[in-house]
Design a protein around this motif. Structure first.
Motif, short mmCIF file in Angstrom:
data_model
loop_
_atom_site.label_atom_id
_atom_site.label_comp_id
_atom_site.label_asym_id
_atom_site.label_seq_id
_atom_site.Cartn_x
_atom_site.Cartn_y
_atom_site.Cartn_z
N ARG A 350 0.81 -1.23 0.00
CA ARG A 350 0.00 0.00 0.00
C ARG A 350 0.84 1.27 0.00
NH1 ARG A 350 -3.12 -1.86 4.80
NH2 ARG A 350 -2.57 -3.72 3.62
N TYR A 351 2.13 1.14 -0.16
CA TYR A 351 3.01 2.28 0.02
C TYR A 351 3.55 2.86 -1.28
CZ TYR A 351 2.82 0.18 4.61
OH TYR A 351 2.36 -0.36 5.78
N VAL A 352 3.61 4.17 -1.35
CA VAL A 352 4.32 4.83 -2.44
C VAL A 352 5.80 4.77 -2.08
CG1 VAL A 352 4.78 7.05 -3.56
CG2 VAL A 352 2.43 6.38 -3.01
N VAL A 353 6.62 4.18 -2.94
CA VAL A 353 8.03 4.03 -2.58
C VAL A 353 8.97 4.87 -3.44
CG1 VAL A 353 7.71 1.77 -1.54
CG2 VAL A 353 8.30 1.92 -3.96
N GLY A 354 8.45 5.51 -4.47
CA GLY A 354 9.34 6.34 -5.27
C GLY A 354 8.71 6.70 -6.59
N GLY A 355 9.53 7.25 -7.47
CA GLY A 355 9.01 7.62 -8.77
C GLY A 355 10.07 8.32 -9.59
N ALA B 78 10.17 6.72 9.00
CA ALA B 78 9.38 6.77 10.23
C ALA B 78 7.90 6.91 9.89
CB ALA B 78 9.85 7.93 11.11
N VAL B 79 7.60 7.73 8.88
CA VAL B 79 6.20 7.92 8.49
C VAL B 79 5.62 6.61 7.96
CG1 VAL B 79 4.69 9.07 6.82
CG2 VAL B 79 6.45 10.38 8.03
N GLN B 80 6.38 5.92 7.12
CA GLN B 80 5.88 4.67 6.57
C GLN B 80 5.67 3.64 7.67
OE1 GLN B 80 7.40 3.34 2.55
NE2 GLN B 80 7.86 1.50 3.68
#
Lengths: 431, 431
Positions: A350-355, B78-80
C-alpha cells in the motif's frame, strides 16, 4: 535535483493540490479503510499526466519494470515496504524466485531485475532469478554497469512447484506481464505464492475494466473530497471488435472517438479551458506502450496509413488487437529540460516508494511518451523536503506535488485491486 | 556526514559484523517469526555500546524522546512505519493525542514532540498534544526554532475517555514514561488505545526483567547465528533491597559487583582482551540516565561520598531506589570528533527508522553518556550507502555497521515485547 514544475499554473490543479493537502488525514484514513476490504497489488507503477487543469493516471502497470530508475535514496522505503508485504503474505519465507520477461535481455531491463533482487534481499530473502524462456538452458550471467550482474537460471517445473536446481522458493515474483498468455509452467502452482496472480497478466487484463474500476474509485474519492471526479479521471469509451487490418469495426471506433471528444469538449467548455480536445486509441489488452495512437479529430481515422494500421494491429508477443478503448487525452504540462515529461509513481503493497519523470524530447504534450527514445529523471527531492509541506504556496512545493501524485497513483492501485477481484478465477461468488 | 568508525579494529566485532551480514536473510526471517508470536513495542530507542570486541544494548527506552535528532532524510521511513503501525492497531483512526512528559518544557524536548506530531500527521492523523500536568490549565503555545511551535493543551478526562476540548482521539500515544506511577487520569481508558500500555511505565518496568528477557533472546539468536551470546549480551546481577542513604543492602551489592566483575574478567581472559573490567550499578527502576554509577573495583563501594549516595538514592519524579542491577560495563570504542560516543537506534513497530550518535566530550569510554552535556550527531550516511553493502570489507562500511546496530536494537525490542507480556495485567494465564 528538483524537477522543473510549472508553478505558473493557476486554477484547478493548484486548488486540487491544496484540497488534497488539507485533507491528508481524511485521505490516508480512506486508503486505510480501502485496504481493510481489498488487497493492494503486490507492486505497481502508475503513469500520471498533469494537464494543469486536471490530473489523471493513464496507465497502471502491475508488473513494473524500471525499478533501476529509482534513486538509492528511495531504496530504504522500498525495502521497508517489501518487508511489510512479505510479512503479510508469507512471514516464514526464505527464498524468492523472480521470473523476468522472456525476451528482454537489455542492460536496462536487467538493471531493473538487479534492483528487485537487491530490494528483496535487503528485506531478508534469498533471491534468485528464474527465466521461463525455453532458450535459457543454463545459468547465464548478464553483466551490468558498475560491476553488477544478474544470473539468469532456467526455471524448473516439478509437478506442483517451480524452482531452480537446489533452490526451493516459497514465493514467486512475476516481473513478466504474460502478454502471450499464462504459460503452462506457471499454472497450477498451488503450493507456492505467485505474485502478482496469473490473472493480472495481459492475457486477462483489459484497460477498459481497469478504467471502469478507476472511474468508480474516482467518483467515491471525489465525493469524499468534494471535487468533480473528472479532475482526476480520464473519460473513456470502449469500442469492441475492431480489426485495423481488415477494416472491421471502424464505424464503432469512429463513434467512440466522436462520443469521447464531445464529452471532453463539453468539460473543457464548462471549465473555460482553451485547449484542443484529443483522444488516445489504445488496444484494450495492450502493454508496454504498444498499440497506442493519438487522435485529434475523428476524420483522422479515415486516412490511416498502412503503417499506422499495422502498428495498431499487433502487440507485444504477437498478440492481436480486437477491442480498443478510446481514452480522453490528458495533456502533460510537466517539462524537464524543455522535454515533455510525465511522472511515473511506484508502489509496493500500500506504500508509495518512489518515482521518476519519463521524458521524451521528440514527443508532444499530447502524445504517448512510453516509446523508444524516452529517458528518465529521478523524482529525488532535496532531503529536507521529501515529505509534504503543509503551508507552502500551492503549486510551489515539489514534495506537495509528489504527495498529490502519490494519492492519484494509489487510487489507481485501489482500482487495480477491484479489477483483480473481479477477474479472480478462484473468487467465491455469492448469489 | 558519516560518523568516524573505528575501522582499525579487528577481531570479534568485525567477525560478528560479517556473520550478521552473511546471515541477513536468516536474521530477517527470525524477526518475522518472532513478530508473528509477539507484539513489537509501538516505538523504542535503544542505546548501544560497541566495545570493539563485543556489542550490546545497555538501555531500552519505551517512551523515546530525541525524535528531533533524527534527520529529515530518515523521516519518510518513520512515516511509513507509523502508517504500518496505525493500520494494524486502529485503521479507522482519525485523531491521535500525544501525552508528553509533565515537567520537560525545554526547547529540545518540545522539538521532539513537534517531530512526533509531524510524523503521525504525515501518516494521516489529526494530531494534538494533551498534557496531563495539572499546571497546564489552558492551551499553551511553545515556540521552537525555525518558526515551529507546539501547543500544549490540558488533557480532559471523562468517565471512560481522555481527550481535549472538541477533540476525541481514538488512540493516545504516551511520550511520558510514568516514572511516578500511572496517574489516575490514564487509568481505565477501556474505550481508547493507549500506546505504549501503562505497564510499560517505569513504575512497573525493571531493568533486571528487561535484561533477563534480553539474555534469553540473545541466547536463542546466538544459537541461530552460531556465536557466543556474550558477544551481544551484557552480563548482570540483581541486588535487591539496597538503600544507599541508610547503608542497607550494601553487602549484597558488593557481592553482586564482585560476581559480575569476576564473570567479566573470565570472559576477557577467554578472549584475550586486555582491558580493565568494570560494571555499572543502575537503579532497577531508573530512567533518563539517572541513578547510574560506574564501578571499576568492589572497594569503591566502601568509600562512596555523601553526594554519590544521594545521586544513587533518588530518581526522576522523586522515586526512591530499592533494588539495583549490576551490569557488565561495555566500553564504547566509537568516537565522533574525539568525543566518546554511543549509537542510539530508533524503532517504530518492527522497523528500524533511524538513529544518531550520543556523544559526551567530558565522559570516558566506560561511563554513562546519557547525562547533561551530551550532544547528538545524526547517523546520516551517504545516500548511496544507507543500506547494507554485502561484499564490503568488514568494519569499513558505515551502512553495514548500522545494519548490525539495527539488528541488536531489534533484539532489544523483542526482549521488551517478552517483558511487556510478562507484566501485562490483562494477560490470560494458562496453567
Amino acid at each position: 535535483m528538483v524537477p522543473h514544475l510549472v508553478t505558473a499554473l493557476t486554477g484547478p490543479i493548484n486548488e486540487l493540490e491544496q484540497r488534497i493537502l488539507d485533507s491528508m488525514p481524511a485521505i490516508e484514513r480512506w486508503f486505510r479503510l480501502e485496504w481493510m476490504e481489498h488487497t493492494p497489488p503486490f507492486y505497481a507503477s502508475v503513469d500520471i499526466r498533469n494537464a494543469g487543469f486536471k490530473l489523471a493516471p493513464v496507465d497502471t502497470n502491475l508488473f513494473p519494470g524500471g525499478w533501476n530508475h529509482l534513486t538509492d535514496e528511495m531504496l530504504p522505503l522500498a525495502v521497508q515496504a517489501a518487508m511489510a508485504a512479505i510479512e503479510k503474505i508469507c512471514p516464514e519465507a526464505r527464498n524468492l524466485l523472480i521470473v523476468p520477461e522472456n525476451q528482454a535481455r537489455g542492460t536496462s531491463y536487467m538493471a531493473n531485475i538487479a534492483q528487485l533482487v537487491r530490494i528483496f534481499n535487503m528485506a531478508g530473502l534469498h533471491v534468485r532469478v528464474g527465466s521461463i524462456d525455453p532458450d535459457v538452458k543454463k545459468a547465464t550471467p548478464v553483466a551490468l554497469p558498475h560491476g553488477d550482474k544478474v544470473v539468469l537460471e532456467p526455471a524448473q517445473r516439478t509437478r506442483h512447484r517451480l524452482g531452480l536446481k537446489h533452490f526451493e522458493p516459497c514465493t514467486i515474483l512475476l516481473n513478466n506481464d504474460l502478454s502471450a498468455g499464462a504459460p503452462g509452467i506457471l499454472e497450477e502452482l498451488y503450493e507456492q505464492y505467485l505474485l502478482p496472480p496469473l490473472h493480472a497478466g495481459w492475457s486477462v487484463r483489459r484497460k477498459s475494466r481497469h478504467f471502469q474500476c478507476y472511474e468508480e474509485v474516482a467518483k467515491r474519492f471525489g465525493k469524499m473530497l468534494g471535487i468533480d471526479p473528472w479532475l482526476i479521471n480520464p473519460l473513456f469509451t470502449r469500442a469492441p471488435g475492431v480489426d485495423f487490418q481488415a477494416d472491421a469495426g471502424l464505424e464503432g471506433l469512429r463513434s467512440a472517438v466522436d462520443a469521447t471528444l464531445t464529452k471532453v469538449r463539453r468539460k473543457y467548455k464548462e471549465y473555460g479551458i482553451n485547449e484542443k480536445a484529443f483522444a488516445l486509441v489504445k488496444a484494450d489488452n495492450g502493454t508496454s506502450g504498444m498499440g497506442i495512437m493519438t487522435v485529434r479529430d475523428v476524420r483522422e481515422l479515415d486516412n490511416l496509413s498502412r503503417k499506422a494500421r499495422a502498428a495498431m494491429a499487433t502487440l507485444k508477443g504477437g498478440q492481436g488487437v480486437h477491442d480498443v478503448i478510446v481514452q480522453e487525452g490528458v495533456l502533460t504540462q510537466e517539462r524537464v529540460h524543455e522535454a515533455v515529461a510525465e511522472p511515473v509513481v511506484y508502489t509496493m503493497d500500500r506504500y508509495v516508494v518512489g518515482g521518476f519523470y519519463r521524458m521524451h524530447a521528440e514527443r508532444g504534450s499530447d502524445e504517448n511518451l512510453n516509446a523508444p527514445g524516452a529517458s528518465f529523471v529521478p523524482l529525488a527531492f532535496e532531503h529536507s523536503t521529501r515529505l509534504p509541506q503543509p503551508g507552502a504556496r500551492p503549486g510551489a512545493s515539489a514534495p506537495n506535488r509528489f504527495y498529490m501524485y502519490g494519492v492519484i497513483a494509489r487510487l489507481a492501485t485501489v482500482a487495480a485491486s477491484y479489477e483483480l477481484e473481479a477477474t479472480d478465477p478462484e473468487a467465491e461468488v455469492y448469489d
